[in-house]
Design a protein around this motif. Structure first.
Motif, PDB file in Angstrom:
ATOM      1  N   GLY A  59      -5.549   3.743  -8.336  1.00  0.00           N
ATOM      2  CA  GLY A  59      -5.459   5.147  -8.743  1.00  0.00           C
ATOM      3  C   GLY A  59      -6.016   6.121  -7.731  1.00  0.00           C
ATOM      4  N   PHE A  60      -6.456   5.619  -6.583  1.00  0.00           N
ATOM      5  CA  PHE A  60      -7.009   6.482  -5.532  1.00  0.00           C
ATOM      6  C   PHE A  60      -5.915   7.401  -4.982  1.00  0.00           C
ATOM      7  N   LYS A  61      -6.291   8.597  -4.621  1.00  0.00           N
ATOM      8  CA  LYS A  61      -5.302   9.609  -4.220  1.00  0.00           C
ATOM      9  C   LYS A  61      -4.477   9.203  -3.011  1.00  0.00           C
ATOM     10  N   HIS A  62      -5.026   8.350  -2.139  1.00  0.00           N
ATOM     11  CA  HIS A  62      -4.288   7.929  -0.940  1.00  0.00           C
ATOM     12  C   HIS A  62      -3.729   6.502  -1.068  1.00  0.00           C
ATOM     13  N   SER A  63      -3.813   5.929  -2.275  1.00  0.00           N
ATOM     14  CA  SER A  63      -3.306   4.571  -2.452  1.00  0.00           C
ATOM     15  C   SER A  63      -1.820   4.510  -2.125  1.00  0.00           C
ATOM     16  N   GLN A  64      -1.449   3.517  -1.313  1.00  0.00           N
ATOM     17  CA  GLN A  64      -0.058   3.261  -0.913  1.00  0.00           C
ATOM     18  C   GLN A  64       0.505   4.312   0.044  1.00  0.00           C
ATOM     19  N   GLN A  65      -0.355   5.247   0.506  1.00  0.00           N
ATOM     20  CA  GLN A  65       0.095   6.248   1.471  1.00  0.00           C
ATOM     21  C   GLN A  65      -0.303   5.837   2.890  1.00  0.00           C
ATOM     22  N   LYS A  66       0.503   6.227   3.847  1.00  0.00           N
ATOM     23  CA  LYS A  66       0.141   6.061   5.249  1.00  0.00           C
ATOM     24  C   LYS A  66      -0.827   7.179   5.617  1.00  0.00           C
ATOM     25  N   ILE A  67      -2.015   6.790   6.037  1.00  0.00           N
ATOM     26  CA  ILE A  67      -3.040   7.789   6.309  1.00  0.00           C
ATOM     27  C   ILE A  67      -3.757   7.502   7.622  1.00  0.00           C
ATOM     28  N   LYS A  68      -4.543   8.488   8.055  1.00  0.00           N
ATOM     29  CA  LYS A  68      -5.443   8.325   9.186  1.00  0.00           C
ATOM     30  C   LYS A  68      -6.837   7.991   8.645  1.00  0.00           C
ATOM     31  N   LEU A  69      -7.646   7.382   9.466  1.00  0.00           N
ATOM     32  CA  LEU A  69      -9.011   7.067   9.062  1.00  0.00           C
ATOM     33  C   LEU A  69      -9.753   8.343   8.661  1.00  0.00           C
ATOM     34  N   TYR A 111     -13.387  -8.003   4.089  1.00  0.00           N
ATOM     35  CA  TYR A 111     -12.406  -8.993   4.530  1.00  0.00           C
ATOM     36  C   TYR A 111     -11.368  -9.222   3.437  1.00  0.00           C
ATOM     37  N   ARG A 112     -10.120  -9.357   3.852  1.00  0.00           N
ATOM     38  CA  ARG A 112      -9.044  -9.581   2.884  1.00  0.00           C
ATOM     39  C   ARG A 112      -9.322 -10.827   2.031  1.00  0.00           C
ATOM     40  N   ALA A 113      -9.921 -11.851   2.653  1.00  0.00           N
ATOM     41  CA  ALA A 113     -10.215 -13.073   1.922  1.00  0.00           C
ATOM     42  C   ALA A 113     -11.116 -12.828   0.720  1.00  0.00           C
ATOM     43  N   ALA A 114     -11.960 -11.799   0.786  1.00  0.00           N
ATOM     44  CA  ALA A 114     -12.910 -11.512  -0.287  1.00  0.00           C
ATOM     45  C   ALA A 114     -12.273 -10.787  -1.463  1.00  0.00           C
ATOM     46  N   VAL A 115     -11.086 -10.222  -1.274  1.00  0.00           N
ATOM     47  CA  VAL A 115     -10.403  -9.485  -2.353  1.00  0.00           C
ATOM     48  C   VAL A 115      -8.993 -10.026  -2.602  1.00  0.00           C
ATOM     49  N   LYS A 116      -8.771 -11.245  -2.194  1.00  0.00           N
ATOM     50  CA  LYS A 116      -7.430 -11.841  -2.315  1.00  0.00           C
ATOM     51  C   LYS A 116      -6.910 -11.786  -3.751  1.00  0.00           C
ATOM     52  N   ARG A 117      -7.716 -12.210  -4.700  1.00  0.00           N
ATOM     53  CA  ARG A 117      -7.274 -12.235  -6.103  1.00  0.00           C
ATOM     54  C   ARG A 117      -7.067 -10.837  -6.651  1.00  0.00           C
ATOM     55  N   GLU A 118      -7.975  -9.917  -6.323  1.00  0.00           N
ATOM     56  CA  GLU A 118      -7.856  -8.541  -6.807  1.00  0.00           C
ATOM     57  C   GLU A 118      -6.604  -7.861  -6.262  1.00  0.00           C
ATOM     58  N   ILE A 170      -5.596  -5.129  -8.999  1.00  0.00           N
ATOM     59  CA  ILE A 170      -6.845  -4.532  -9.467  1.00  0.00           C
ATOM     60  C   ILE A 170      -7.400  -3.606  -8.390  1.00  0.00           C
ATOM     61  N   ILE A 171      -7.165  -3.985  -7.144  1.00  0.00           N
ATOM     62  CA  ILE A 171      -7.575  -3.230  -5.956  1.00  0.00           C
ATOM     63  C   ILE A 171      -6.375  -3.133  -5.022  1.00  0.00           C
ATOM     64  N   SER A 172      -6.302  -2.039  -4.270  1.00  0.00           N
ATOM     65  CA  SER A 172      -5.238  -1.860  -3.276  1.00  0.00           C
ATOM     66  C   SER A 172      -5.839  -1.813  -1.882  1.00  0.00           C
ATOM     67  N   ASP A 173      -5.058  -2.223  -0.899  1.00  0.00           N
ATOM     68  CA  ASP A 173      -5.525  -2.077   0.483  1.00  0.00           C
ATOM     69  C   ASP A 173      -5.023  -0.751   1.038  1.00  0.00           C
ATOM     70  N   LEU A 174      -5.900  -0.097   1.785  1.00  0.00           N
ATOM     71  CA  LEU A 174      -5.574   1.200   2.370  1.00  0.00           C
ATOM     72  C   LEU A 174      -4.623   1.029   3.548  1.00  0.00           C
ATOM     73  N   LYS A 175      -3.603   1.887   3.629  1.00  0.00           N
ATOM     74  CA  LYS A 175      -2.600   1.826   4.699  1.00  0.00           C
ATOM     75  C   LYS A 175      -3.025   2.785   5.815  1.00  0.00           C
ATOM     76  N   ILE A 176      -3.998   2.339   6.603  1.00  0.00           N
ATOM     77  CA  ILE A 176      -4.568   3.197   7.651  1.00  0.00           C
ATOM     78  C   ILE A 176      -3.828   2.959   8.960  1.00  0.00           C
ATOM     79  N   ASN A 177      -3.381   4.029   9.586  1.00  0.00           N
ATOM     80  CA  ASN A 177      -2.662   3.924  10.857  1.00  0.00           C
ATOM     81  C   ASN A 177      -3.530   3.263  11.927  1.00  0.00           C
ATOM     82  N   ASN A 178      -2.936   2.357  12.686  1.00  0.00           N
ATOM     83  CA  ASN A 178      -3.603   1.689  13.818  1.00  0.00           C
ATOM     84  C   ASN A 178      -4.900   0.985  13.404  1.00  0.00           C
TER      85      ASN A 178
END
Length: 294
Positions: free
Chosen positions: A170-180, A241-248, A253-261
């Protein structure tokens, strides 16, 4: 068994004060002096010099410290092995939080099924603590996610793991391409000082001319499960680390941020005392663990 004068030498190297060393060892200051003079005569070198009022270790002293520290660790392991009456092999090792909680349990489960004579005792701590315990001989080896001085330790590359930013779906930038920089108005939830994850994040921020102070708010927590729970509830973002949130991630339950570069991979290393007499034995455990790493 390590000569008692070497034990005095180790303490003096760490404390750098004759009076405080004597107090620590419950001996007199002249006795500390005698122990050091004996070692200097034995090795034919000067181990300490004064620079003003400060006691400094000489180059030869630093070499002796390194070798003596290793001898102490090996001596403790030898004593343990000699006293062991069972065929069960007891191995005490350390792992940093991400590895200890999310990588090693499955590996140990498989090892214990196939190698019942091996009895592992895993200590989960941050990188700094584990390195100190390794040097003190309190653990045989460690699996580390953080930075360490590779010139001072023996090591084998265990794996390379992806380091990602995470947020709530539900984060405002979830699934968006963003800068750090787009994340700076968010609360950053990060690990405690001394953890490998924290060091890696701070290095990444530094290379981008940022720091934790660049974020609107920060929260430090030493428990990864607590961090993941807060992120899932949209109380902030974090890096892990991705390994620590693999199940989520798989269960949304959790999303990975789509950060450029932001294509970051870091090493997990199997670390032990360099030139230990048990180095070959530790390498066998490395090969064993690595054979079960998916």
């Amino acid at each position: 068994m390590i000569d008692f004068r070497h034990q005095t030498f180790l303490q003096l190297c760490r404390i750098k004060n004759y009076t405080k060393t004597a107090s620590k060892l419950h001996i007199t200051q002249p006795t500390v002096t005698q122990h050091i003079q004996y070692l200097e005569n034995h090795y034919g070198v000067k181990l300490f010099n004064y620079s003003g009022k400060n006691l400094e270790i000489t180059g030869a002293g630093k070499k002796l410290y390194k070798y003596t520290e290793r001898m102490v660790a090996d001596s403790q392991e030898i004593k343990k092995l000699i006293r062991e009456k069972s065929d069960i092999q007891k191995i005490k090792f350390g792992a940093t939080l991400s590895i200890g909680e999310f990588v090693m349990p499955e590996i140990l489960n498989q090892v214990m099924q196939e190698k019942p004579v091996l009895n592992f005792d895993m200590l989960v701590e941050n990188t700094e603590t584990l390195l100190n315990k390794l040097k003190a001989g309190e653990i045989n080896f460690a699996l580390l996610e953080g930075f360490f001085d590779k010139s001072k330790f023996g090591y084998q590359l265990f794996s390379k793991e992806e380091f990602i930013g995470i947020c709530s779906p539900g984060f405002k930038h979830s699934q968006q391409k963003i800068k750090l920089e787009d994340l700076l108005d968010s609360r950053l939830i990060l690990r405690e000082y001394g953890s490998g994850t924290r060091e890696i994040l701070e290095q990444i921020l530094y290379t981008n001319n940022l720091s934790k102070k660049s974020f609107a708010n920060t929260l430090e927590i030493g428990n990864l499960n607590a961090i993941k729970e807060l992120v899932a509830k949209n109380r902030g973002i974090s890096f892990i680390y991705r390994a620590a949130v693999k199940r989520e991630l798989e269960n949304n339950i959790i999303s990975d941020l789509k950060i450029n570069n932001f294509n970051i991979k870091r090493e997990f290393n199997f670390v032990y005392l360099k030139n230990s007499v048990f180095e070959d034995q530790y390498y066998k455990y490395f090969k064993l663990f690595n054979s079960y790493r998916k």
